[in-house]
Design an enzyme around this catalytic site. Structure first.
Site, mmCIF file in Angstrom:
data_model
loop_
_atom_site.group_PDB
_atom_site.id
_atom_site.type_symbol
_atom_site.label_atom_id
_atom_site.label_comp_id
_atom_site.label_asym_id
_atom_site.label_seq_id
_atom_site.Cartn_x
_atom_site.Cartn_y
_atom_site.Cartn_z
ATOM 1 N N SER A 1 1.308 11.876 -15.533
ATOM 2 C CA SER A 1 0.247 11.975 -17.136
ATOM 3 C C SER A 1 0.310 13.488 -17.782
ATOM 4 O O SER A 1 0.823 14.575 -17.889
ATOM 5 C CB SER A 1 -1.201 12.003 -15.641
ATOM 6 O OG SER A 1 -1.853 12.269 -17.130
ATOM 7 N N TYR B 1 -7.080 15.711 -9.965
ATOM 8 C CA TYR B 1 -5.793 15.149 -10.586
ATOM 9 C C TYR B 1 -4.756 15.595 -10.962
ATOM 10 O O TYR B 1 -3.443 15.014 -10.877
ATOM 11 C CB TYR B 1 -6.718 14.025 -11.242
ATOM 12 C CG TYR B 1 -5.535 12.663 -12.297
ATOM 13 C CD1 TYR B 1 -5.511 12.038 -11.727
ATOM 14 C CD2 TYR B 1 -5.960 12.733 -13.671
ATOM 15 C CE1 TYR B 1 -4.775 10.725 -12.356
ATOM 16 C CE2 TYR B 1 -4.986 11.721 -13.973
ATOM 17 C CZ TYR B 1 -4.735 11.032 -13.331
ATOM 18 O OH TYR B 1 -3.959 10.334 -14.321
ATOM 19 N N LYS C 1 -0.461 15.351 -10.513
ATOM 20 C CA LYS C 1 0.742 14.731 -11.712
ATOM 21 C C LYS C 1 1.076 15.721 -12.165
ATOM 22 O O LYS C 1 2.595 15.686 -12.544
ATOM 23 C CB LYS C 1 -0.348 14.220 -12.645
ATOM 24 C CG LYS C 1 -1.254 13.254 -12.823
ATOM 25 C CD LYS C 1 -0.205 12.023 -12.262
ATOM 26 C CE LYS C 1 -0.721 10.441 -12.005
ATOM 27 N NZ LYS C 1 -0.262 9.430 -11.739
ATOM 28 N N ASP D 1 0.861 -1.283 0.116
ATOM 29 C CA ASP D 1 0.486 0.171 0.189
ATOM 30 C C ASP D 1 0.770 1.249 0.246
ATOM 31 O O ASP D 1 1.266 1.297 1.335
ATOM 32 C CB ASP D 1 -0.830 0.024 1.266
ATOM 33 C CG ASP D 1 -1.952 1.057 1.003
ATOM 34 O OD1 ASP D 1 -1.522 2.308 -0.129
ATOM 35 O OD2 ASP D 1 -1.951 1.360 1.643
HETATM 36 P P1 NAD Z 1 -5.530 1.151 -12.958
HETATM 37 O O1 NAD Z 1 -6.676 1.510 -11.901
HETATM 38 O O2 NAD Z 1 -5.540 0.371 -13.308
HETATM 39 O O3 NAD Z 1 -3.924 0.685 -12.392
HETATM 40 C C1 NAD Z 1 -3.702 1.706 -10.969
HETATM 41 C C2 NAD Z 1 -2.930 0.034 -10.221
HETATM 42 O O4 NAD Z 1 -2.610 0.647 -8.672
HETATM 43 C C3 NAD Z 1 -4.168 -0.434 -9.800
HETATM 44 O O5 NAD Z 1 -3.901 -1.864 -10.152
HETATM 45 C C4 NAD Z 1 -4.149 -0.606 -8.311
HETATM 46 O O6 NAD Z 1 -4.581 -1.750 -7.561
HETATM 47 C C5 NAD Z 1 -3.458 0.359 -7.466
HETATM 48 N N1 NAD Z 1 -2.842 1.486 -6.693
HETATM 49 C C6 NAD Z 1 -4.260 2.240 -6.272
HETATM 50 N N2 NAD Z 1 -4.100 2.438 -4.941
HETATM 51 C C7 NAD Z 1 -2.802 2.145 -4.909
HETATM 52 C C8 NAD Z 1 -1.770 1.222 -3.392
HETATM 53 N N3 NAD Z 1 -2.586 2.040 -2.092
HETATM 54 N N4 NAD Z 1 -1.265 1.283 -3.368
HETATM 55 C C9 NAD Z 1 -0.658 0.519 -4.205
HETATM 56 N N5 NAD Z 1 -1.446 0.590 -5.457
HETATM 57 C C10 NAD Z 1 -2.658 1.056 -5.895
HETATM 58 O O7 NAD Z 1 -4.834 2.575 -13.908
HETATM 59 P P2 NAD Z 1 -3.980 2.904 -14.351
HETATM 60 O O8 NAD Z 1 -4.971 3.798 -15.844
HETATM 61 O O9 NAD Z 1 -3.240 1.895 -15.606
HETATM 62 O O10 NAD Z 1 -2.842 3.427 -14.339
HETATM 63 C C11 NAD Z 1 -1.897 3.535 -13.660
HETATM 64 C C12 NAD Z 1 -0.670 4.830 -13.786
HETATM 65 O O11 NAD Z 1 -1.364 5.401 -14.480
HETATM 66 C C13 NAD Z 1 -1.591 5.443 -12.486
HETATM 67 O O12 NAD Z 1 -0.802 7.187 -12.361
HETATM 68 C C14 NAD Z 1 -2.794 6.731 -13.153
HETATM 69 O O13 NAD Z 1 -2.530 8.373 -13.045
HETATM 70 C C15 NAD Z 1 -1.531 6.840 -14.810
HETATM 71 N N6 NAD Z 1 -2.013 7.210 -15.977
HETATM 72 C C16 NAD Z 1 -2.977 6.036 -16.764
HETATM 73 C C17 NAD Z 1 -3.926 6.982 -17.380
HETATM 74 C C18 NAD Z 1 -5.003 6.184 -19.002
HETATM 75 O O14 NAD Z 1 -4.742 7.106 -19.674
HETATM 76 N N7 NAD Z 1 -5.027 5.664 -17.487
HETATM 77 C C19 NAD Z 1 -2.818 8.218 -18.127
HETATM 78 C C20 NAD Z 1 -2.119 8.839 -17.541
HETATM 79 C C21 NAD Z 1 -1.944 8.518 -16.432
#
Ligand code: NAD
Length: 257
Positions: free
Chosen positions: A147, A160, A164, A68
């Site tokens: 991001s 958010y 970022k 976590d």
């Molecule tokens: P996702 O929700 O599939 O993955 C996020 C992961 O973070 C999950 O596996 C979740 O369990 C984990 N997580 C959340 N809180 C946590 C904690 N307290 N401790 C440990 N793990 C934790 O979404 P994603 O899109 O794969 O996101 C991954 C990263 O990419 C994030 O930082 C997100 O902000 C960033 N991001 C995503 C996008 C997009 O379009 N999906 C765009 C820009 C940035």
């Protein structure tokens, strides 16, 4: 061969990052929530970690550890387990993240705190927990998942975006601070990837087809990004010997800074 710890590695972009590092021949420790924390959409859990391990095992040396990222002690344990399993730790991919959207006027304090705890303090916690190991490595790097929301603000995404922008600021600051140890610190700035963030929250209940259609219209290259695109960028940033402090946009032209 280096050892890489990927937070939020059970699914989505984190899993793509884990896969790319495995394909590049590195050891990978996936770190994610063992029990879904309470959030606006379902986060990963032990089941998701199990699925990721099953899918990734044929590619190389991969294991999983609960973490976590909001809890320093949990980060220290995950780092320790990584070192015990693979004999060291060379690269940290701070990828765990959460999103919540809505007008600032009605945005809850708990959503605000939740976003900053994971997206900002999480990077601080994991990086500090890993620092001694990174100093001991002769090829160390940190790759944060920021991001395009860290490059330009958006209405209804204030918390958010602010988190970022903070991730980009942390990346630059730590790059400077860790340069004397030879530790490079960079970030990837994904555009739009069809993960839980989009499909279960930002475009919840609209389905994959509606998501694809909207992204085709919105993104200059005409398609959403893939987790693998982020993995390739992360492997590059972790390997480039003379690149540090960079926040690399991978967004099909949607954001160019
Ligand atoms: P996702 O929700 O599939 O993955 C996020 C992961 O973070 C999950 O596996 C979740 O369990 C984990 N997580 C959340 N809180 C946590 C904690 N307290 N401790 C440990 N793990 C934790 O979404 P994603 O899109 O794969 O996101 C991954 C990263 O990419 C994030 O930082 C997100 O902000 C960033 N991001 C995503 C996008 C997009 O379009 N999906 C765009 C820009 C940035």
């Amino acid at each position: 061969m280096r050892t890489v710890l990927v937070t939020g590695g059970a699914r989505g972009i984190g899993r793509g990052i884990a896969e790319s590092f495995l394909r590049a021949g590195h050891n990978v420790m996936i770190a994610d929530l063992a029990e879904s924390a309470k959030w606006n959409y379902q986060l990963a859990n032990e089941g998701a970690m199990g699925e990721a391990i099953t899918a990734l095992l044929p590619l190389g040396h991969v294991d999983a550890v609960p973490i976590d990222v909001t809890d320093r002690a949990s980060c220290e344990t995950a780092v320790q387990r990584t070192i015990e399993t693979f004999g060291g730790l060379d690269v940290v991919a701070n990828n765990a993240g959460v999103v919540a959207s809505g007008p600032i006027e009605t945005f809850s304090e708990s959503d605000w705190d939740g976003i900053f705890d994971v997206n900002v303090k999480g990077i601080f916690n994991v990086t500090v927990a890993a620092l001694e190991a990174l100093k001991a490595s002769d090829d160390a790097a940190v790759v944060n998942t920021a991001s395009i929301a860290g490059k330009k603000g958006s209405g209804n995404l204030a918390a958010y975006c602010a988190s970022k922008f903070a991730a980009v600021g942390l990346t630059q600051s730590l790059a400077q601070e860790f340069a004397p140890y030879g530790i490079r610190v960079n970030a990837i700035c994904p555009g739009i990837v069809g993960t839980a963030m989009w499909l279960d929250h930002l475009m919840a209940n609209q389905g994959q087809a509606a998501f694809e259609e909207r992204m085709e219209e919105m993104i200059p290259l005409g398609r959403p990004q893939q987790a693998e695109d982020m993995g390739e960028a992360a492997v590059y940033l972790a390997s480039a010997p003379n690149v540090t402090g960079v926040s690399l946009t991978v967004a099909g032209g949607l954001e160019m800074n």
